[in-house]
Scaffold this active site. Structure first.
Site, PDB file in Angstrom:
ATOM      1  CG  HIS A 219      -1.735   1.201   1.427  1.00  0.00           C
ATOM      2  ND1 HIS A 219      -3.060   1.281   1.055  1.00  0.00           N
ATOM      3  CD2 HIS A 219      -1.418   2.407   1.970  1.00  0.00           C
ATOM      4  CE1 HIS A 219      -3.525   2.483   1.343  1.00  0.00           C
ATOM      5  NE2 HIS A 219      -2.541   3.187   1.912  1.00  0.00           N
ATOM      6  CD  GLU A 220       1.761   3.517   3.732  1.00  0.00           C
ATOM      7  OE1 GLU A 220       2.013   4.588   3.132  1.00  0.00           O
ATOM      8  OE2 GLU A 220       0.750   3.357   4.433  1.00  0.00           O
TER       9      GLU A 220
ATOM     10  CG  HIS B 277       0.373   6.125  -0.488  1.00  0.00           C
ATOM     11  ND1 HIS B 277      -0.693   6.718  -1.128  1.00  0.00           N
ATOM     12  CD2 HIS B 277      -0.138   5.503   0.621  1.00  0.00           C
ATOM     13  CE1 HIS B 277      -1.809   6.453  -0.452  1.00  0.00           C
ATOM     14  NE2 HIS B 277      -1.494   5.716   0.609  1.00  0.00           N
TER      15      HIS B 277
END
Length: 497
Positions: free
Chosen positions: A390-391, A394
């Site tokens: 997920h990160e 980003h």
């Protein structure tokens, strides 16, 4: 903008917060909130009639902050002496906790320092409702935190109940029970680490700080909470589940020691320029003192913001005491996911926190990092892989930089629309004040929060969706990771009150 209007707004908010707390006893809190919302709307209208839209926004903002955001200092529902008497009747043993004024003065001194940075703005800075609101919020939040610390310092009592093998920490502001059989780790420090415990040096939830002297400190780790206390006597802590004789003491240098200078400066900069707006207020005050024109002032603020964004990864590494992840199995997960994301050199760090959380930082791929809390690293590896994926998305999509630029652009567009409408229809707006009030509030108060909420949610959903493509288990693994993270964020152990 009337300073008296701001002061009255804060007092009104705190008053209604106190009334709402009282109404909870009769299950009437909803009615209290509705009444407070009505009063807030009327108060905003009064501010608009008196001084225009900006004063209206400022007064309602001050009312909302003091009613909804800044909690009133709490006291135990049961008087402290009654709790102590009950524990003594159960046969609980009181552990003497020596107090040193130096410990309290350090909290007071750091708080005064960060308040003092911004105070000159109120004398020589150009009036700005937004900046003033942020500063007043910071002042009141700091005052509330300092009040709690001082009340705890003066009234803390520590008890050990052998029957249920639990520690009780009793003060005038809270009463906590910590079952020692749920303690998962113990550390012994030679002194409290002020640079770790002071509340403005945290990004996540603060530690439970019960230190009241500068002596030997015990760090007790529970599921979802870290507790720091220093009763002063080694013999008094033989109650702990692990023998202290096997614990190696961790030497803590004073915050002013040369080995801590870099850490101190990083944390101070983080508190003033990243977590708060004190540094921006000080810069505005300095520019106003030099009589710099408005255009140059705006350019200087934007330049300072750009510098902060560019060095944000380095500041955060220092401020949050980040360390590289060294666990071999987790390193393998990181390398696999980052390679799939096309980020082979992305660094992943860990920071001490009892929260389950992680974040990406940095303006662009070459200056970005991922930070995971120490608690997050304890997740099952499949769930941890979901968080890292997920990160990583980003970082790949440069979401940190994109979000700030889009929000800035949106504010500029809204400001231009307001200025254009006022220039084109100034007379109509003056004669139709109710319509002006509604249009202004829609543009300033409703559209920006709605846009920001949409932007954040869209980026989070996209990170989940694209992050799933980096996992062996795809969407199912990501969904399972999110479910585990949600469950872990509400841990089974919390110190009972």
């Amino acid at each position: 903008m009337s300073d008296w209007g701001m002061i009255v707004s804060f007092l009104l908010g705190f008053s209604f917060q106190w009334v709402a707390k009282k109404l909870e006893k009769w299950n009437a809190a909803l009615y209290g909130r509705l009444f407070a919302a009505l009063i807030g709307a009327v108060w905003a209208w009064c501010g608009f009639v008196q001084g225009g839209l900006l004063q209206s926004v400022s007064m309602l903002g001050a009312f909302w902050l003091s009613y909804e955001v800044i909690p009133l200092p709490k006291r135990n529902r049961v008087p402290t002496y009654d709790i102590i008497a009950e524990l003594q009747a159960k046969g609980a043993k009181e552990i003497v906790v020596p107090r040193e004024k130096k410990r309290a003065l350090l909290d007071i001194g750091f708080s005064a320092l960060f308040i003092g940075i911004a105070i000159p703005y109120f004398w020589i800075g150009s009036p700005s409702p937004v900046v003033e609101l942020f500063l007043l919020y910071g002042f009141l939040s700091m005052a509330a935190g300092l009040f709690k610390r001082m009340a705890l310092f003066r009234s803390l009592h520590l008890f050990y109940d052998q029957n249920d093998h639990a520690l009780y920490l009793i003060s005038s502001v809270e009463a906590k029970r910590y079952p020692l059989d749920q303690c998962v780790d113990i550390q012994v420090h030679t002194a409290p680490d002020i640079l770790q415990l002071f509340h403005l040096f945290h990004l996540f939830s603060p530690h439970a700080d019960y230190t009241v002297n500068m002596g030997k400190t015990w760090k007790l780790s529970f599921d979802g909470e870290r507790v720091y206390l220093n009763p002063g006597s080694l013999a008094s802590m033989n109650i702990l589940p692990k023998p202290l004789s096997s614990q190696r003491e961790i030497h803590i240098q004073p915050f002013y020691h040369p080995s801590n200078w870099k850490r101190l400066l990083g944390k101070a900069y983080f508190s003033a320029a990243v977590k708060g707006v004190g540094a921006y207020a000080a810069l505005l005050a300095l520019l106003a003192y030099w009589k710099i024109d408005s255009i140059t002032m705006i350019a200087a603020i934007l330049f300072f913001w750009t510098i902060n964004l560019f060095i944000s990864d380095r500041v955060l590494k220092i401020a949050l005491d980040m360390k590289p992840v060294t666990n071999p199995p987790i390193q393998h997960i990181i390398r696999t996911i980052c390679a799939r994301a096309g980020l082979p050199h992305l660094a992943v760090y860990t920071t001490e926190s009892s929260d389950y959380n992680g974040f990406a930082a940095g303006p662009y791929i070459g200056r970005s990092l991922i930070a995971l809390t120490s608690e997050t690293l304890k997740l099952p590896h499949d769930a941890l892989a979901g968080v890292i994926a997920h990160e990583a998305v980003h970082v790949k999509k440069r979401d940190v930089l994109t979000a700030q630029l889009l929000q800035f652009a949106f504010i500029m567009v809204i400001s231009s629309i307001i200025a254009g409408v006022y220039e084109a229809a100034a007379h109509w707006l003056e004669t139709h004040r109710a319509a002006t009030f509604l249009i202004g509030w829609t543009l300033i108060v409703l559209l920006y929060p709605a846009f920001r909420s949409w932007l954040v949610q869209w980026m989070e959903v996209r990170a989940d969706h694209l992050g799933a493509t980096l996992l062996d288990g795809g969407n199912d693994q990501m969904a399972n990771a999110l479910a585990i993270l949600s469950k872990k964020s509400r841990p089974s152990h919390r110190a009972s009150t």
